[in-house]
Write a protein that holds these residues in place. Structure first.
Motif, PDB file in Angstrom:
ATOM      1  N   PHE A 190       0.823  -1.207   0.000  1.00  0.00           N
ATOM      2  CA  PHE A 190       0.000   0.000   0.000  1.00  0.00           C
ATOM      3  C   PHE A 190       0.859   1.260   0.000  1.00  0.00           C
ATOM      4  CE2 PHE A 190      -3.462  -2.829   1.117  1.00  0.00           C
ATOM      5  CZ  PHE A 190      -4.559  -2.211   0.533  1.00  0.00           C
ATOM      6  N   ASN A 191       1.913   1.286   0.814  1.00  0.00           N
ATOM      7  CA  ASN A 191       2.742   2.489   0.901  1.00  0.00           C
ATOM      8  C   ASN A 191       3.497   2.760  -0.403  1.00  0.00           C
ATOM      9  OD1 ASN A 191       2.006   3.106   3.529  1.00  0.00           O
ATOM     10  ND2 ASN A 191       3.641   1.898   4.437  1.00  0.00           N
ATOM     11  N   GLU A 192       4.030   1.708  -1.022  1.00  0.00           N
ATOM     12  CA  GLU A 192       4.796   1.927  -2.250  1.00  0.00           C
ATOM     13  C   GLU A 192       3.899   2.302  -3.422  1.00  0.00           C
ATOM     14  OE1 GLU A 192       8.161   0.076  -3.443  1.00  0.00           O
ATOM     15  OE2 GLU A 192       8.794  -0.742  -1.502  1.00  0.00           O
ATOM     16  N   ILE A 193       2.721   1.680  -3.527  1.00  0.00           N
ATOM     17  CA  ILE A 193       1.796   2.041  -4.597  1.00  0.00           C
ATOM     18  C   ILE A 193       1.307   3.473  -4.396  1.00  0.00           C
ATOM     19  CG2 ILE A 193      -0.432   1.551  -5.663  1.00  0.00           C
ATOM     20  CD1 ILE A 193       1.676  -0.465  -6.388  1.00  0.00           C
ATOM     21  N   ALA A 194       0.995   3.835  -3.144  1.00  0.00           N
ATOM     22  CA  ALA A 194       0.558   5.208  -2.855  1.00  0.00           C
ATOM     23  C   ALA A 194       1.661   6.214  -3.159  1.00  0.00           C
ATOM     24  CB  ALA A 194       0.125   5.332  -1.397  1.00  0.00           C
ATOM     25  N   GLY A 195       2.918   5.770  -3.065  1.00  0.00           N
ATOM     26  CA  GLY A 195       4.045   6.653  -3.339  1.00  0.00           C
ATOM     27  C   GLY A 195       4.390   6.773  -4.812  1.00  0.00           C
ATOM     28  N   ILE A 272      -4.854  -0.876   7.429  1.00  0.00           N
ATOM     29  CA  ILE A 272      -4.413   0.150   6.485  1.00  0.00           C
ATOM     30  C   ILE A 272      -5.314   1.376   6.628  1.00  0.00           C
ATOM     31  CG2 ILE A 272      -4.033   0.723   4.069  1.00  0.00           C
ATOM     32  CD1 ILE A 272      -2.120  -1.376   5.142  1.00  0.00           C
ATOM     33  N   PRO A 273      -4.775   2.570   6.877  1.00  0.00           N
ATOM     34  CA  PRO A 273      -5.617   3.775   6.989  1.00  0.00           C
ATOM     35  C   PRO A 273      -6.384   4.025   5.700  1.00  0.00           C
ATOM     36  CG  PRO A 273      -3.389   4.200   7.797  1.00  0.00           C
ATOM     37  CD  PRO A 273      -3.351   2.865   7.122  1.00  0.00           C
ATOM     38  N   ALA A 274      -7.597   4.552   5.843  1.00  0.00           N
ATOM     39  CA  ALA A 274      -8.461   4.773   4.679  1.00  0.00           C
ATOM     40  C   ALA A 274      -7.827   5.728   3.674  1.00  0.00           C
ATOM     41  CB  ALA A 274      -9.818   5.299   5.132  1.00  0.00           C
ATOM     42  N   ASN A 275      -7.113   6.767   4.170  1.00  0.00           N
ATOM     43  CA  ASN A 275      -6.529   7.732   3.233  1.00  0.00           C
ATOM     44  C   ASN A 275      -5.385   7.122   2.424  1.00  0.00           C
ATOM     45  OD1 ASN A 275      -4.954   7.598   5.641  1.00  0.00           O
ATOM     46  ND2 ASN A 275      -3.992   9.553   5.151  1.00  0.00           N
ATOM     47  N   ILE A 276      -4.604   6.228   3.042  1.00  0.00           N
ATOM     48  CA  ILE A 276      -3.524   5.560   2.315  1.00  0.00           C
ATOM     49  C   ILE A 276      -4.101   4.605   1.275  1.00  0.00           C
ATOM     50  CG2 ILE A 276      -1.576   3.979   2.513  1.00  0.00           C
ATOM     51  CD1 ILE A 276      -0.991   6.752   3.585  1.00  0.00           C
ATOM     52  N   ALA A 277      -5.145   3.849   1.669  1.00  0.00           N
ATOM     53  CA  ALA A 277      -5.773   2.908   0.741  1.00  0.00           C
ATOM     54  C   ALA A 277      -6.381   3.641  -0.446  1.00  0.00           C
ATOM     55  CB  ALA A 277      -6.836   2.087   1.462  1.00  0.00           C
ATOM     56  N   ALA A 278      -7.075   4.747  -0.173  1.00  0.00           N
ATOM     57  CA  ALA A 278      -7.705   5.508  -1.253  1.00  0.00           C
ATOM     58  C   ALA A 278      -6.663   6.091  -2.199  1.00  0.00           C
ATOM     59  CB  ALA A 278      -8.581   6.618  -0.673  1.00  0.00           C
ATOM     60  N   ARG A 279      -5.576   6.610  -1.633  1.00  0.00           N
ATOM     61  CA  ARG A 279      -4.519   7.177  -2.469  1.00  0.00           C
ATOM     62  C   ARG A 279      -3.874   6.103  -3.348  1.00  0.00           C
ATOM     63  NH1 ARG A 279      -0.869  11.571  -2.637  1.00  0.00           N
ATOM     64  NH2 ARG A 279       1.206  10.970  -3.366  1.00  0.00           N
ATOM     65  N   ALA A 280      -3.611   4.935  -2.758  1.00  0.00           N
ATOM     66  CA  ALA A 280      -2.992   3.852  -3.519  1.00  0.00           C
ATOM     67  C   ALA A 280      -3.874   3.442  -4.697  1.00  0.00           C
ATOM     68  CB  ALA A 280      -2.729   2.653  -2.609  1.00  0.00           C
ATOM     69  N   ARG A 281      -5.180   3.390  -4.470  1.00  0.00           N
ATOM     70  CA  ARG A 281      -6.098   3.003  -5.558  1.00  0.00           C
ATOM     71  C   ARG A 281      -6.166   4.074  -6.631  1.00  0.00           C
ATOM     72  NH1 ARG A 281      -9.994   1.275  -0.745  1.00  0.00           N
ATOM     73  NH2 ARG A 281      -8.952  -0.723  -0.241  1.00  0.00           N
ATOM     74  N   ARG A 282      -6.119   5.332  -6.228  1.00  0.00           N
ATOM     75  CA  ARG A 282      -6.140   6.407  -7.228  1.00  0.00           C
ATOM     76  C   ARG A 282      -4.879   6.383  -8.082  1.00  0.00           C
ATOM     77  NH1 ARG A 282      -7.956   9.703  -2.789  1.00  0.00           N
ATOM     78  NH2 ARG A 282      -5.897  10.677  -2.721  1.00  0.00           N
ATOM     79  N   VAL A 283      -3.738   6.199  -7.418  1.00  0.00           N
ATOM     80  CA  VAL A 283      -2.471   6.175  -8.152  1.00  0.00           C
ATOM     81  C   VAL A 283      -2.447   4.983  -9.103  1.00  0.00           C
ATOM     82  CG1 VAL A 283       0.029   5.868  -7.922  1.00  0.00           C
ATOM     83  CG2 VAL A 283      -1.187   7.404  -6.361  1.00  0.00           C
ATOM     84  N   ASN A 287      -5.692   7.867 -11.698  1.00  0.00           N
ATOM     85  CA  ASN A 287      -6.424   9.079 -11.371  1.00  0.00           C
ATOM     86  C   ASN A 287      -5.574  10.091 -10.607  1.00  0.00           C
ATOM     87  OD1 ASN A 287      -8.812   8.237 -12.555  1.00  0.00           O
ATOM     88  ND2 ASN A 287      -9.489   7.163 -10.730  1.00  0.00           N
ATOM     89  N   GLN A 288      -4.416   9.647 -10.138  1.00  0.00           N
ATOM     90  CA  GLN A 288      -3.510  10.564  -9.440  1.00  0.00           C
ATOM     91  C   GLN A 288      -2.092  10.283  -9.889  1.00  0.00           C
ATOM     92  OE1 GLN A 288      -4.231  11.090  -5.316  1.00  0.00           O
ATOM     93  NE2 GLN A 288      -2.280  12.015  -4.865  1.00  0.00           N
ATOM     94  N   ILE A 289      -1.425  11.304 -10.363  1.00  0.00           N
ATOM     95  CA  ILE A 289      -0.059  11.159 -10.849  1.00  0.00           C
ATOM     96  C   ILE A 289       0.913  11.598  -9.765  1.00  0.00           C
ATOM     97  CG2 ILE A 289       1.567  11.796 -12.657  1.00  0.00           C
ATOM     98  CD1 ILE A 289      -0.874  10.207 -13.606  1.00  0.00           C
TER      99      ILE A 289
END
Length: 519
Positions: A190-195, A272-283, A287-289
């Motif tokens: 989750f952290n690496e995908i969100a990053g 997994i915090p909701a904000n990290i999970a949501a960011r990882a899915r967007r990336v 939807n998020q660059i």
């Protein structure tokens, strides 16, 4: 004759259900005994319930009803369909279907009543079984019990069937010999995908480090994706919708229309915090660059990262004084590899860019996009939060669009009907929240870009350093696609070979036009 063979992936009837291989052996024996030759074998490994798509069943039925084959053999009526009389009436007296176990023939007048009666019995059994399963499982799900095998990285309590992070070491990194727990792997994913790490790159990294999945196999991009999209890692109970969407689990909703937690009390903060999970899915969904390019060593050429070969859609990279199709340069098979002299293409694009900005009206979407990008470039700290809010807005919009698409396709029917309203409300609430957050951050403020328009673009560009020149071009252009020249060594004609995709505001559809069309 054809054989129609079916066995459910989940054997509701018990482990004694006849295997597909055994069914085929019986079918071929019947064909030999009655003087038939087996033309085609239709194999299905899925349920025959009313809400399941069965393309092979449909094809087998079409073949026998249209006269392509004179006979269709099925092991038993409940292997044929669970829809009751509506499934067998169309074949009675019109096409020969043999139900081997019951010794019934759809073309035999004396078997008509028996076939209808047995088909209705199979349907009634399925309905009763479904009712019993739902009435047993739903109360357990309402209590947050996980009824299947625990997902990777989690472990289920034997008594409560609630989940918690699996912290037992089982993996070993070849480089360094470090023990890892399954949950540490999940957190890292989750952290690496969100990053900003792609799922393909992360899978390759895991395999290089010697990290293996729970089955000891290599990681793949789809394995990473399956973990990132799964709500269970935030502590939510899920169900599989079945059919083509069985790999996209959805939230379980109780009778009150509420989502249910499936983790042990006190474990929720460890999920997994909701904000990290949501960011990882967007990336991961694009939807998020996330820009991970370091400041030093960044490309400074005006069109770096924007050039595309029209033939294969791969990037064009600078090699000496020319941009060349990267796919062809790497040994790939490009049917029409493009190459263009750098000074010529840059001169043409800068002139097109300057002219397009000069002609833009105040309400031109291009100027909105330029203002957004300039604000992000000149206020990076402030824009990070806005960029994330825009990404969430886009992801929320796509979620609502997906709901409407699923609703129109009939997904929310039968046993899935109870999820329709909760999913609709959740999607609309997420979009409303994203809109409010974006409006709060942007505040409707204006960005001054008059120094770049009203005929000042070319002057500004020529006065800038190479890095700023590149950034200015990228404010208004998303890509530059080049076709192969008609003849080698011919004069460069940009209006014939170049297509520019102009920038669009966040959330808008891209607009690709040849420059002469835009003019």
């Amino acid at each position: 004759m054809d054989l129609l063979l079916r066995k459910s992936k989940v054997v509701r009837e018990g482990e004694r259900a006849l295997s597909i291989r055994d069914q085929e052996q019986r079918g071929r024996a019947w064909a030999d005994e009655h003087g038939y030759c087996v033309r085609k074998v239709w194999r299905e490994n899925l349920s025959a319930w009313s809400d399941v798509q069965r393309p092979k069943y449909d094809a087998a039925m079409s073949a026998v009803l249209n006269g392509e084959v004179p006979c269709l053999w099925v092991y038993a009526l409940d292997r044929f369909s669970r829809k009751g009389a509506e499934a067998v009436v169309p074949i009675l007296g019109k096409a020969r279907v043999i139900f081997d176990y019951e010794r019934l023939d759809s073309m035999d007048e004396r078997d008509r009543r028996w076939i209808i009666d047995r088909a209705e019995n199979a349907r009634e059994y399925s309905q009763r079984l479904s009712y019993n399963v739902r009435n047993t499982r739903n109360p357990q799900r309402n209590e947050g019990r996980w009824l299947a095998k625990a997902p990777f990285g989690l472990v289920a309590n034997k008594d409560t069937r609630r989940l918690s992070p699996d912290l037992s070491p089982y993996l070993c990194i070849v480089k360094g010999r470090k023990e890892l727990s399954p949950w540490e792997v999940v957190v890292r994913i989750f952290n690496e995908i969100a990053g900003g790490t792609s799922s393909r790159a992360l899978a390759r990294k895991f395999n290089e480090e010697g990290i293996r999945s729970s089955t000891g196999k290599y990681w793949r991009a789809d394995s990473i994706r399956a973990i990132v999209i799964h709500p269970v890692y935030e502590g939510w109970l899920t169900v599989s919708p079945g059919g083509k969407s069985h790999k996209s689990p959805v939230h379980y909703v109780n009778g009150a229309g509420e989502r249910v937690r499936c983790v042990e009390p006190g474990t929720l903060p460890d999920m997994i915090p909701a904000n990290i999970a949501a960011r990882a899915r967007r990336v991961m969904s694009g939807n998020q660059i996330v820009d991970n390019t370091p400041a030093e060593g960044r490309p400074t050429h005006a069109l770096s990262g924007k050039m595309r070969c029209a033939s294969c859609s791969h990037a064009m990279v600078l090699d000496g004084k020319s941009y060349n199709c990267q796919h062809r340069a790497a040994g790939g098979a490009c049917p029409g590899p493009a190459t263009v002299w750098r000074p010529a293409i840059e001169r043409y694009v800068v002139e097109a860019w300057s002219d397009r900005l000069h002609r833009a009206e105040d309400d031109d979407p291009l100027l909105i996009a330029v203002a957004e990008r300039w604000h992000a470039l000149s206020h990076p700290e402030e824009s990070d939060e806005i960029r994330e809010a825009r990404a969430e807005y886009k992801a929320a919009s796509e979620q609502l669009d997906k709901f409407h698409a699923d609703d129109a396709s009939g997904w929310y029917t039968g046993r899935s009907a109870k999820y329709r309203i909760p999913h609709k409300n959740a999607a609309e609430k997420r979009l409303d929240t994203a809109e409010e957050r974006l409006a709060e951050l942007t505040g409707g403020g204006r960005v001054d870009i008059t120094w770049l328009i009203e005929g000042h673009a070319a002057e500004t560009w020529h006065a800038a350093d190479p890095q700023l020149q590149r950034e200015l071009i990228h404010l208004a252009i998303d890509s530059v696609t080049v076709t192969k020249s008609g003849k080698q060594g011919g004069r460069f004609k940009g209006e014939e070979r170049v297509m520019i995709t102009w920038a669009t505001p966040e959330g808008a559809e891209p607009d690709a036009d040849k420059f002469e069309q835009a003019a």
